[in-house]
Structures are given as C-alpha cells and as structure tokens.
Write an enzyme that holds these catalytic residues in place. Structure first.
Site, PDB file in Angstrom:
ATOM      1  N   MET A 222      -0.788 -11.963  50.259  1.00 42.59           N
ATOM      2  CA  MET A 222      -1.354 -10.869  49.483  1.00 42.59           C
ATOM      3  C   MET A 222      -1.891  -9.760  50.390  1.00 42.59           C
ATOM      4  O   MET A 222      -2.549 -10.030  51.396  1.00 42.59           O
ATOM      5  CB  MET A 222      -2.493 -11.468  48.645  1.00 42.59           C
ATOM      6  CG  MET A 222      -3.492 -10.516  48.086  1.00 42.59           C
ATOM      7  SD  MET A 222      -4.644 -11.404  47.005  1.00 42.59           S
ATOM      8  CE  MET A 222      -5.665 -12.295  48.151  1.00 42.59           C
TER       9      MET A 222
ATOM     10  N   HIS B 264      -8.773 -18.969  56.723  1.00 40.44           N
ATOM     11  CA  HIS B 264      -7.471 -18.720  56.119  1.00 40.44           C
ATOM     12  C   HIS B 264      -6.530 -17.933  57.051  1.00 40.44           C
ATOM     13  O   HIS B 264      -6.875 -16.837  57.512  1.00 40.44           O
ATOM     14  CB  HIS B 264      -7.673 -17.945  54.814  1.00 40.44           C
ATOM     15  CG  HIS B 264      -6.462 -17.926  53.944  1.00 40.44           C
ATOM     16  ND1 HIS B 264      -5.887 -19.087  53.457  1.00 40.44           N
ATOM     17  CD2 HIS B 264      -5.707 -16.908  53.472  1.00 40.44           C
ATOM     18  CE1 HIS B 264      -4.829 -18.776  52.720  1.00 40.44           C
ATOM     19  NE2 HIS B 264      -4.697 -17.460  52.720  1.00 40.44           N
TER      20      HIS B 264
ATOM     21  N   ASP C  97     -11.401 -22.827  55.391  1.00 40.04           N
ATOM     22  CA  ASP C  97     -10.919 -21.715  54.571  1.00 40.04           C
ATOM     23  C   ASP C  97     -12.016 -21.171  53.671  1.00 40.04           C
ATOM     24  O   ASP C  97     -12.612 -21.904  52.888  1.00 40.04           O
ATOM     25  CB  ASP C  97      -9.733 -22.184  53.714  1.00 40.04           C
ATOM     26  CG  ASP C  97      -8.837 -21.034  53.285  1.00 40.04           C
ATOM     27  OD1 ASP C  97      -9.380 -20.006  52.845  1.00 40.04           O
ATOM     28  OD2 ASP C  97      -7.613 -21.168  53.399  1.00 40.04           O
TER      29      ASP C  97
ATOM     30  N   SER D  46       0.180 -17.981  52.800  1.00 42.28           N
ATOM     31  CA  SER D  46      -0.708 -17.822  51.665  1.00 42.28           C
ATOM     32  C   SER D  46       0.117 -17.807  50.377  1.00 42.28           C
ATOM     33  O   SER D  46       0.950 -18.708  50.188  1.00 42.28           O
ATOM     34  CB  SER D  46      -1.574 -16.570  51.835  1.00 42.28           C
ATOM     35  OG  SER D  46      -2.693 -16.649  50.981  1.00 42.28           O
ATOM     36  N   GLN D  47      -0.019 -16.785  49.514  1.00 44.49           N
ATOM     37  CA  GLN D  47       0.705 -16.854  48.232  1.00 44.49           C
ATOM     38  C   GLN D  47       2.226 -16.901  48.440  1.00 44.49           C
ATOM     39  O   GLN D  47       2.957 -17.386  47.585  1.00 44.49           O
ATOM     40  CB  GLN D  47       0.302 -15.701  47.301  1.00 44.49           C
ATOM     41  CG  GLN D  47       0.730 -14.320  47.746  1.00 44.49           C
ATOM     42  CD  GLN D  47       0.205 -13.197  46.828  1.00 44.49           C
ATOM     43  OE1 GLN D  47      -0.770 -13.378  46.094  1.00 44.49           O
ATOM     44  NE2 GLN D  47       0.848 -12.038  46.880  1.00 44.49           N
TER      45      GLN D  47
END
Length: 287
Positions: free
Chosen positions: A22, A270, A214, A96-97
C-alpha cells in the site's frame, strides 16, 4: 548444437514477479526497485517483473488505495498471461497487501503457473485496525480510518477502497462473510470454490514472513494466516485453530502436512529486514 542449446535452457533462472504494498509503486528505488536490483545481482540472468497497476507511478500508488482489488487481480492476470518470459512458470513475491493479492492470482489464474509464493508481511486473514500507514500519505490514512469506521462493508466502500476489501471485523463476522468482496471470497468464507483450492495446492511452497515487531498490521498473526478469535478483538488464534484450517476449505491443512507451508519470523517492524536476512532466508526459495 541442439544439445548445447538445451544445456543453456535448463540452467535459466525461474522468473520472479513482485507486487508492492500500500502506498508504494513498482519502481521506487528505496523499495521495489531495490529488491529487483539485489535479486538481479544475486541471480544472474533472472527476469524480474515488478507489477505496475496503471500507466504511471502516481497511478500505481493511488491504485494501491483506491482501485477495486478484483480488478487489480484481473489486470495482473492479463499482464502475466501476455508475458512471454513467464510461460514456463514463475515465482511470486508479494510485499504487505501484495502478498494476499498474489495469493488471489495463484487461486484465480493458474496459467502461467505460479511455482512458489513468498508473502512478506501479507495479511492473509485481513486486518482489523489501521494503526499506522506508510509514507507521507497521512491525510489519506486519516480519511481511510474514518471511512472504515463508518461502513467498511457498505457496497460503495467495498468497491472503491482497497483496505476495506481485506477489512475483517471479528465482531461482525456475518457482515464480513456476506459483504467482503475480496478477502471473504479468496478465503472461502461463503462456500468452497474447488478451483481456488486446487490452484493454491499446486504451489510447491507457500512461504509466509511475519514481522515480529510489527506495528502496522493488526493483528500481526494475520501474516501467518492466524486471526482474532471470533466475537472479540483481544485474543488471537494461530492458523491451525481456525475453521479455515480445520475444515481445510483452502487446502492449507493438506499443504501443511505435505511440508509446503513455510512460516518465517523476522525481527523488526513491518517490511523492515536486512539485506543479509533476505539473502540467506529468501533467496534460496528463488534459486
């Protein structure tokens, strides 16, 4: 001569497809551009495709917030099918996403075949909370938070806000199952799509990296396919205790027993990892 040609073709590196997270873009020199470069340095001759959704970097970044994920996945499937470098198969690495989006590609688009999937901080059971948001887009983040609070599962929000499409509210499981247009579908929450299951199980390895410190993903255990125990948002359960696993709706239990699931933990926040860690831990899955 034929023999020599084929010695060459046997040694060709498996291509790699990467999908950013993102607020990022395909070619940012600090993120995806850097990953592409270090992979190319270590695996001579490898073809690396860093996915770009849209016709330029600004669109690519905006689409990571606002373009319906199902449309993004469709677009990527079409890019991959048209790419002559990939027709023999490829490895995929999502950040991530991008991790759960590439899993959707594996489940929905078996051709060309994805061989290994590496999810780096991907949220496979979704998120319930949005503690921090990347980059300088804080006004976007504040707006997203407000929108998610107001109505993550309304049709308008589902259609136009990426983060709502993997928003998983453990206090409103019924709403989530019924109205999540992306995550509930790829996680077989509304019924079993046998094709999804068969396609995912065709992977050689499904590697999930969880960041042990995270502060951006809530709950972090989603990176290993765990989640909050239904009906509350305090206690989490690991993948093996979820109904997804016990009923084996996605084939994960069978994959686990066959040694195809790999759970890796890395110290750090993260997407924070060292080059050294990447070389020693991730690179072997690409070679």
């Amino acid at each position: 001569a034929v023999l020599v040609l084929c010695l060459g073709c046997a040694a060709a590196a498996v291509p790699l497809v990467i999908w950013h997270g993102m607020g990022d873009s395909c070619c940012n020199p600090q993120s995806m551009g850097y990953i592409k470069k270090i992979v190319e340095n270590k695996i001579p001759g490898i073809y690396v495709l860093s996915l770009k959704i849209g016709s330029n970097l600004i669109q690519d970044m905006e689409n990571s917030f606002f373009m319906n994920v199902n449309d993004q996945v469709r677009e990527v499937c079409s890019q991959l099918a048209k790419d002559p470098h990939l027709k023999g198969g490829y490895n995929a690495m999502g950040f991530s996403q991008g991790g759960q989006f590439l899993r959707a590609v594996a489940q929905r688009c078996p051709s060309p075949p994805m061989l290994n999937l590496i999810s780096v901080g991907g949220q496979h059971q979704g998120v319930y909370g949005f503690p921090r948001c990347p980059g300088e887009s804080s006004h976007i983040c504040d707006w997203i938070r407000k929108t998610l609070d107001l109505g993550a599962y309304t049709q308008a929000v589902q259609e136009h806000l990426v983060q709502a499409e993997y928003w998983h509210d453990p206090l409103k499981e019924e709403d989530y199952r019924k109205n999540s247009i992306f995550l509930a579908d790829i996680n077989q929450e509304r019924g079993i799509n046998e094709t999804y299951k068969k396609n995912l199980m065709a992977l050689k390895k499904f590697v999930m990296v969880k960041f042990l410190n995270d502060t951006m993903v809530d709950p972090p255990i989603s990176e290993w396919f765990g989640f909050y125990k239904s009906g509350q948002a305090k206690e989490t359960i690991p993948l093996k205790e979820t109904s997804l696993y016990t009923e084996d709706r996605l084939g994960l239990q069978e994959m686990d027993k066959a040694g195809k699931l790999v759970f890796l933990g890395v110290k750090g926040d993260h997407l924070h990892f060292s080059e050294e860690w990447f070389y020693t831990t991730i690179l072997p899955f690409l070679q």
